[in-house]
Each structure stands twice: as structure tokens, then as C-alpha cells.
Design a protein around this motif. Structure first.
Motif, short mmCIF file in Angstrom:
data_model
loop_
_atom_site.label_atom_id
_atom_site.label_comp_id
_atom_site.label_asym_id
_atom_site.label_seq_id
_atom_site.Cartn_x
_atom_site.Cartn_y
_atom_site.Cartn_z
N LEU A 1 70.38 8.70 -42.94
CA LEU A 1 71.42 9.10 -43.88
C LEU A 1 72.75 9.08 -43.13
N GLN A 2 73.53 8.05 -43.40
CA GLN A 2 74.86 7.96 -42.81
C GLN A 2 75.82 8.75 -43.70
N MET A 3 76.48 9.72 -43.10
CA MET A 3 77.37 10.60 -43.86
C MET A 3 78.79 10.44 -43.34
N ASN A 4 79.65 9.93 -44.19
CA ASN A 4 81.05 9.73 -43.85
C ASN A 4 81.93 10.63 -44.69
N SER A 5 83.16 10.79 -44.26
CA SER A 5 84.13 11.62 -44.99
C SER A 5 83.54 12.98 -45.34
N LEU A 6 82.94 13.60 -44.36
CA LEU A 6 82.26 14.86 -44.59
C LEU A 6 83.26 15.93 -45.04
N GLN A 7 82.77 16.77 -45.93
CA GLN A 7 83.57 17.85 -46.49
C GLN A 7 82.90 19.18 -46.18
N PHE A 8 83.70 20.24 -46.25
CA PHE A 8 83.16 21.57 -45.98
C PHE A 8 81.94 21.84 -46.86
N GLU A 9 81.99 21.34 -48.09
CA GLU A 9 80.91 21.57 -49.05
C GLU A 9 79.61 20.86 -48.68
N GLY B 1 86.15 15.28 -42.66
CA GLY B 1 86.59 13.90 -42.50
C GLY B 1 85.76 13.12 -41.50
N GLY B 2 84.94 13.81 -40.74
CA GLY B 2 84.12 13.16 -39.73
C GLY B 2 82.85 12.58 -40.29
N SER B 3 82.01 12.07 -39.38
CA SER B 3 80.77 11.38 -39.76
C SER B 3 79.61 11.89 -38.92
N LEU B 4 78.44 11.80 -39.50
CA LEU B 4 77.19 12.05 -38.80
C LEU B 4 76.14 11.11 -39.37
N ARG B 5 75.13 10.82 -38.56
CA ARG B 5 73.99 10.07 -39.06
C ARG B 5 72.72 10.85 -38.81
N LEU B 6 72.01 11.12 -39.87
CA LEU B 6 70.73 11.81 -39.77
C LEU B 6 69.61 10.78 -39.72
N SER B 7 68.55 11.16 -39.02
CA SER B 7 67.37 10.33 -38.96
C SER B 7 66.16 11.16 -39.34
N CYS B 8 65.17 10.51 -39.93
CA CYS B 8 63.92 11.17 -40.25
C CYS B 8 62.79 10.22 -39.88
N ALA B 9 62.05 10.61 -38.87
CA ALA B 9 60.92 9.81 -38.42
C ALA B 9 59.66 10.29 -39.11
N ALA B 10 58.92 9.36 -39.66
CA ALA B 10 57.69 9.69 -40.39
C ALA B 10 56.48 9.18 -39.64
N SER B 11 55.48 10.00 -39.58
CA SER B 11 54.22 9.56 -39.01
C SER B 11 53.35 8.99 -40.11
N GLY B 12 52.42 8.23 -39.73
CA GLY B 12 51.49 7.74 -40.74
C GLY B 12 51.83 6.34 -41.22
N ARG B 13 50.81 5.64 -41.60
CA ARG B 13 50.97 4.24 -41.98
C ARG B 13 51.45 4.06 -43.40
N ILE B 14 51.68 5.16 -44.14
CA ILE B 14 52.07 5.01 -45.54
C ILE B 14 53.56 4.88 -45.72
#
Length: 114
Positions: free
Chosen positions: A79-87, A14-27
Motif C-alpha cells: 500500500l503506497q500512501m502519498n499525500s498523507l493527512q492527519f486523518e 504531505g509525506g509518504s509511506l509504503r506498507l507491506s503485507c507478506a502472506a504465507s501459504g500457497r493460496i
């Protein structure tokens, strides 16, 4: 191209997490960016994609609960993840393709306790 994912952790169902992914490079701004995940004992699976113009699509299992977004000024996809489930417990990877080469981040672990 280097991808660095962060933001994983442990959360109750039922909780939330936010993942981030930082990319290098100008593309970064010209590339579609994806999130995949791999649960223990299972194959890696697609989670979400955002194209260079901001169009998104999601796996059915996360639609309505997860939101992918990007900030081209920071070369970062979220990636904002809400209503997280065990799965949803898995290692989450960010991914992109550039010049026909697949690039993967190292992954960040998300653990959801029921």
C-alpha cells in the motif's frame, strides 16, 4: 494463512509511506487482498482491495492518494500512501478471506503529524 504487515511509522502531513503485507501459504496468488485501518476510537474501515487479477478499488477518502499493488512472486501486497493527512493516522491491517475464513495481520501503526 498468516499475514505480516510492516512499514508503518511516523510522518509529517504531505509525506509518504509504503506498507507491506507478506502472506504465507500457497493460496496468495488466487486471493483478493485488502487493507483496512482503525483510527483511535473509531471502527475499522476498508481502505483498498486488489483482486487476484489485479483489479483495484479504494475508499473514497484515499482514492488518488493511495495505491495498492501485489507481487505474487513474493506473496506480498503493498500500500503506497502519498499525500498523507492527519486523518490517515491509524493502525493498518491487511486482510484476506480463504475458505470463508477471515484472516487478519497484526497491524502496523501509521502516525501522521500535522
Amino acid at each position: 494463512v498468516q499475514l505480516q504487515a510492516s512499514g508503518g511509522g511516523s510522518v509529517q502531513a504531505g509525506g509518504s509511506l509504503r506498507l507491506s503485507c507478506a502472506a504465507s501459504g500457497r493460496i496468495f496468488s488466487a486471493n483478493a487482498m485488502d487493507w483496512y485501518r482503525q483510527a483511535p476510537g473509531k471502527q475499522r474501515e476498508f481502505v483498498a482491495r486488489i483482486t487476484s487479477d489485479g483489479s483495484t478499488n479504494y475508499a473514497g477518502s484515499v482514492k488518488g492518494r493511495f495505491t495498492i499493488s501485489r507481487d505474487n512472486t513474493k506473496n506480498t501486497v503493498y500500500l503506497q500512501m502519498n499525500s498523507l493527512q492527519f486523518e490517515d493516522t491509524a493502525v493498518y491491517y491487511c486482510h484476506t478471506i480463504y475458505t470463508s475464513i477471515n484472516y487478519w495481520g497484526e497491524g502496523t501503526l501509521v502516525t501522521v503529524s500535522s
